[in-house]
Scaffold this motif. Sequence first.
Motif, PDB file in Angstrom:
ATOM      1  N   MET A  48       0.859  -1.196   0.000  1.00 31.55           N
ATOM      2  CA  MET A  48       0.000   0.000   0.000  1.00 31.55           C
ATOM      3  C   MET A  48       0.888   1.236   0.000  1.00 31.55           C
ATOM      4  SD  MET A  48      -2.787  -0.994   2.884  1.00 31.55           S
ATOM      5  CE  MET A  48      -1.556  -1.705   3.958  1.00 31.55           C
ATOM      6  N   TYR A 242      -6.340  -4.927   6.697  1.00 32.40           N
ATOM      7  CA  TYR A 242      -6.366  -4.320   5.357  1.00 32.40           C
ATOM      8  C   TYR A 242      -6.410  -5.417   4.301  1.00 32.40           C
ATOM      9  CZ  TYR A 242      -1.231  -4.848   5.853  1.00 32.40           C
ATOM     10  OH  TYR A 242       0.033  -5.326   6.071  1.00 32.40           O
ATOM     11  N   SER A 255      -2.572  -7.145   8.868  1.00 36.79           N
ATOM     12  CA  SER A 255      -1.359  -7.788   9.295  1.00 36.79           C
ATOM     13  C   SER A 255      -1.239  -7.611  10.802  1.00 36.79           C
ATOM     14  CB  SER A 255      -0.154  -7.136   8.590  1.00 36.79           C
ATOM     15  OG  SER A 255       1.041  -7.728   9.037  1.00 36.79           O
ATOM     16  N   ARG A 298       9.518  -6.180   9.813  1.00 37.64           N
ATOM     17  CA  ARG A 298       9.704  -4.758   9.516  1.00 37.64           C
ATOM     18  C   ARG A 298      10.852  -4.215  10.361  1.00 37.64           C
ATOM     19  NH1 ARG A 298       4.452  -5.683  11.182  1.00 37.64           N
ATOM     20  NH2 ARG A 298       2.780  -5.370   9.666  1.00 37.64           N
ATOM     21  N   ARG A 324       6.836   0.396   8.731  1.00 40.24           N
ATOM     22  CA  ARG A 324       5.711  -0.135   7.952  1.00 40.24           C
ATOM     23  C   ARG A 324       5.675   0.402   6.524  1.00 40.24           C
ATOM     24  NH1 ARG A 324       0.276  -0.596  11.360  1.00 40.24           N
ATOM     25  NH2 ARG A 324       0.068  -2.270   9.837  1.00 40.24           N
TER      26      ARG A 324
HETATM   27  N1  GLY Z   1       2.524  -1.347   5.586  1.00 38.56           N
HETATM   28  C1  GLY Z   1       1.688  -2.377   6.044  1.00 38.56           C
HETATM   29  C2  GLY Z   1       2.115  -3.015   7.289  1.00 38.56           C
HETATM   30  O1  GLY Z   1       3.085  -2.623   7.880  1.00 38.56           O
HETATM   31  O2  GLY Z   1       1.451  -3.917   7.738  1.00 38.56           O
END
Ligand code: GLY
Length: 359
Positions: A48, A242, A255, A298, A324
Amino acid sequence: MKSWDAIILGGGIIGLSLAISLRKQGLRVLVVERGEPGREASHAAAGMLAGSGSEIPAALKPLSEESARMYPEFVHELEDESGIKVDLREHGTILISEDGRFAEKAERFAWDQLHTLEPTLIGSEPGIPPKCGLESRQAAFLTECSVDPRALVSAALKAAKHRGVDIASGTEVRKISVEADRVSGVETDKTSYAAAIVVNCAGAWAGCIGPVRFPVKPIKGQMLAVVGGPGLKHVIRSEKVYLVPRSDGRIVIGSTLEDAGYNKQTDIGTIQRLFQAAVELVPGLAGSKQHEAWAGLRPGTPDELPILGETSLKGYFVATGHYRDGILLAPITVQVMTDLILIKAPHHNLGSFAPARFS
Ligand code: GLY
């Protein structure tokens, strides 16, 4: 010892696209990747491009919004150079909220607008039926894009190779080499490479390489992809979940945010909860089939801002901590880091992202 002008640690989307950018400026560039290029956070990401998303910290908004604006050109260049299509989708995002707290630029709409015959800004969403059971919730629309990060990073890898970037994969950097108070290269588990410029783009692993340490911590995200459900046109986001459609019919659902070290296992209960949250928004997904479940790491930082800049060791730069938004922030990161490395004058004030803020 073999030498390059610049060595980049990490073959994710940031490392590979920075390598391309430096190579375009005439530098001889080596990317050193501990595993396989593009198989960590860039492979796991949803894609996204939420440049003005409500979860982006205020200090990061100028960079995130500019990066979102840069995306079409960033994508087209990689597609042209690689011949790989990266599924840039420009249908926008539908936000669904219990309490109506949306990112500032979201445009509110009434549910019946989704199915009126009049063309609306949003356009109809085939995944959400007219009587969808969501009428008590608030809805809004954002003109955001999405991309398939796996295709994007494959395109970046192919374009990098095509441009003559060297790639050493399956090679772990153990230590940054120092000579006369400046960086002189890297020591890996197998050998040593020399360069006067080293850029650490190693994502969640960036903090593991001495002697300069960064407080980067892996934040796990579990996700799944389904196929065979109703075709979705828009990205759909609620507080819980999402949904990101791909043009080949997959729908990526995410997530979690978990502090679980370097563990990338998924668990059935969590994946099932994500799926149920998705079915609440798009009931037709109940009949879809799980195609894949995975987890990615991440690169998180204590203030949730990236780390961008030269470290206390001359010639040793860092570009990580994108948390993210690594996919979204790739184009602007490449621009500011290229400026910083080559001409020392980025257009943006990088003060909030300085590596020294943690020392
Ligand atoms: N950018 C989406 C997430 O971190 O889940």
